[in-house]
Write a protein that holds these residues in place. Structure first.
Motif, short mmCIF file in Angstrom:
data_model
loop_
_atom_site.label_atom_id
_atom_site.label_comp_id
_atom_site.label_asym_id
_atom_site.label_seq_id
_atom_site.Cartn_x
_atom_site.Cartn_y
_atom_site.Cartn_z
N PRO A 2 -35.86 5.57 32.43
CA PRO A 2 -34.89 4.88 31.57
C PRO A 2 -33.48 4.93 32.17
N GLU A 3 -32.74 3.89 31.91
CA GLU A 3 -31.35 3.83 32.36
C GLU A 3 -30.47 4.66 31.42
N THR A 4 -29.43 5.22 31.97
CA THR A 4 -28.43 5.95 31.19
C THR A 4 -27.07 5.36 31.53
N TYR A 5 -26.05 5.74 30.78
CA TYR A 5 -24.70 5.28 31.13
C TYR A 5 -24.39 5.65 32.57
N GLU A 6 -24.82 6.84 32.99
CA GLU A 6 -24.54 7.31 34.35
C GLU A 6 -25.24 6.46 35.40
N THR A 7 -26.54 6.18 35.21
CA THR A 7 -27.26 5.38 36.21
C THR A 7 -26.75 3.94 36.25
N ILE A 8 -26.38 3.42 35.09
CA ILE A 8 -25.83 2.06 35.03
C ILE A 8 -24.49 2.03 35.76
N GLY A 9 -23.64 3.01 35.50
CA GLY A 9 -22.34 3.08 36.17
C GLY A 9 -22.47 3.20 37.67
N LYS A 10 -23.42 4.02 38.12
CA LYS A 10 -23.64 4.17 39.56
C LYS A 10 -24.11 2.86 40.17
N TRP A 11 -25.06 2.19 39.50
CA TRP A 11 -25.52 0.89 40.00
C TRP A 11 -24.36 -0.09 40.11
N ALA A 12 -23.51 -0.13 39.08
CA ALA A 12 -22.40 -1.08 39.08
C ALA A 12 -21.42 -0.80 40.21
N ASP A 14 -22.15 0.80 43.03
CA ASP A 14 -22.87 0.46 44.27
C ASP A 14 -22.90 -1.05 44.50
N THR A 15 -22.98 -1.81 43.43
CA THR A 15 -23.10 -3.27 43.52
C THR A 15 -21.75 -3.96 43.64
N PHE A 16 -20.79 -3.56 42.82
CA PHE A 16 -19.51 -4.28 42.73
C PHE A 16 -18.32 -3.50 43.28
N GLY A 17 -18.53 -2.22 43.57
CA GLY A 17 -17.40 -1.37 43.94
C GLY A 17 -16.75 -0.79 42.69
N ARG A 18 -15.75 0.05 42.91
CA ARG A 18 -15.04 0.63 41.76
C ARG A 18 -14.24 -0.45 41.06
N GLY A 19 -14.48 -0.57 39.77
CA GLY A 19 -13.78 -1.59 39.00
C GLY A 19 -12.40 -1.11 38.60
N LYS A 20 -11.43 -1.98 38.72
CA LYS A 20 -10.09 -1.67 38.23
C LYS A 20 -10.12 -1.76 36.71
N PRO A 21 -9.47 -0.81 36.02
CA PRO A 21 -9.58 -0.76 34.55
C PRO A 21 -9.27 -2.08 33.85
N LEU A 22 -8.18 -2.74 34.22
CA LEU A 22 -7.84 -3.98 33.52
C LEU A 22 -8.79 -5.12 33.88
N ALA A 23 -9.36 -5.09 35.08
CA ALA A 23 -10.36 -6.10 35.44
C ALA A 23 -11.63 -5.87 34.63
N CYS A 24 -12.03 -4.62 34.46
CA CYS A 24 -13.20 -4.31 33.63
C CYS A 24 -12.93 -4.69 32.17
N VAL A 57 -20.76 -3.19 31.34
CA VAL A 57 -19.35 -3.25 31.76
C VAL A 57 -18.63 -1.95 31.38
N LEU A 58 -18.86 -1.44 30.19
CA LEU A 58 -18.24 -0.17 29.79
C LEU A 58 -18.70 0.98 30.69
N SER A 59 -19.97 0.98 31.05
CA SER A 59 -20.49 2.02 31.95
C SER A 59 -19.83 1.92 33.32
N HIS A 60 -19.63 0.71 33.80
CA HIS A 60 -18.96 0.49 35.09
C HIS A 60 -17.52 1.00 35.02
N MET A 61 -16.83 0.66 33.94
CA MET A 61 -15.44 1.10 33.79
C MET A 61 -15.35 2.63 33.75
N ALA A 62 -16.19 3.26 32.95
CA ALA A 62 -16.16 4.72 32.84
C ALA A 62 -16.47 5.37 34.18
N ALA A 63 -17.51 4.89 34.86
CA ALA A 63 -17.88 5.46 36.15
C ALA A 63 -16.77 5.26 37.17
#
Length: 113
Positions: A2-12, A14-24, A57-63
């Motif tokens: 199962p996916e978790t906030y952590e695994t989703i954030g890591k995937w994001a 790995d896929t998109f790079g670190r998201g800038k807070p306002l862009a997220c 998107v929230l998982s990406h921002m938090a990660a």
């Protein structure tokens, strides 16, 4: 697995790079807007996918910020469980300020890393 906030954030990341807070934040607004149409049409099978996009998107921002979203949700729910709520006819509510409930312990921010 199962996916978790952590695994989703890591995937994001790995896929998109670190998201800038306002862009997220802007992306979250976009996904939030996309939720309206299926809700209006009562297409809940499509609405749930838009809700999932918002969690992604929230998982990406938090990660990207190095924050533990699961921990934050657990801490916030501790606060919510301790509150007194005024419920309205639409099935939502607001917490009652000054209710005779002991205040919850201060939230502790957990940073990954």
């Amino acid at each position: 697995m199962p996916e978790t906030y952590e695994t989703i954030g890591k995937w994001a990341i790995d896929t998109f790079g670190r998201g800038k807070p306002l862009a997220c934040y802007a992306k979250l607004g976009e996904e939030f807007g996309e939720l309206a149409r299926p809700l209006q049409k009562q297409q809940y099978d499509k609405a749930i996918l838009e809700m999932a996009d918002m969690i992604i998107v929230l998982s990406h921002m938090a990660a990207s910020l190095g924050l533990d979203l699961q921990y934050a949700v657990e801490q916030k729910m501790r606060v919510n469980h301790a509150r007194t709520w005024a419920i309205n006819a639409e099935g939502t509510g607001t917490h009652v300020e000054g209710a005779s409930v002991p205040p919850p312990a201060p939230l502790q921010l957990k940073v990954n890393g």
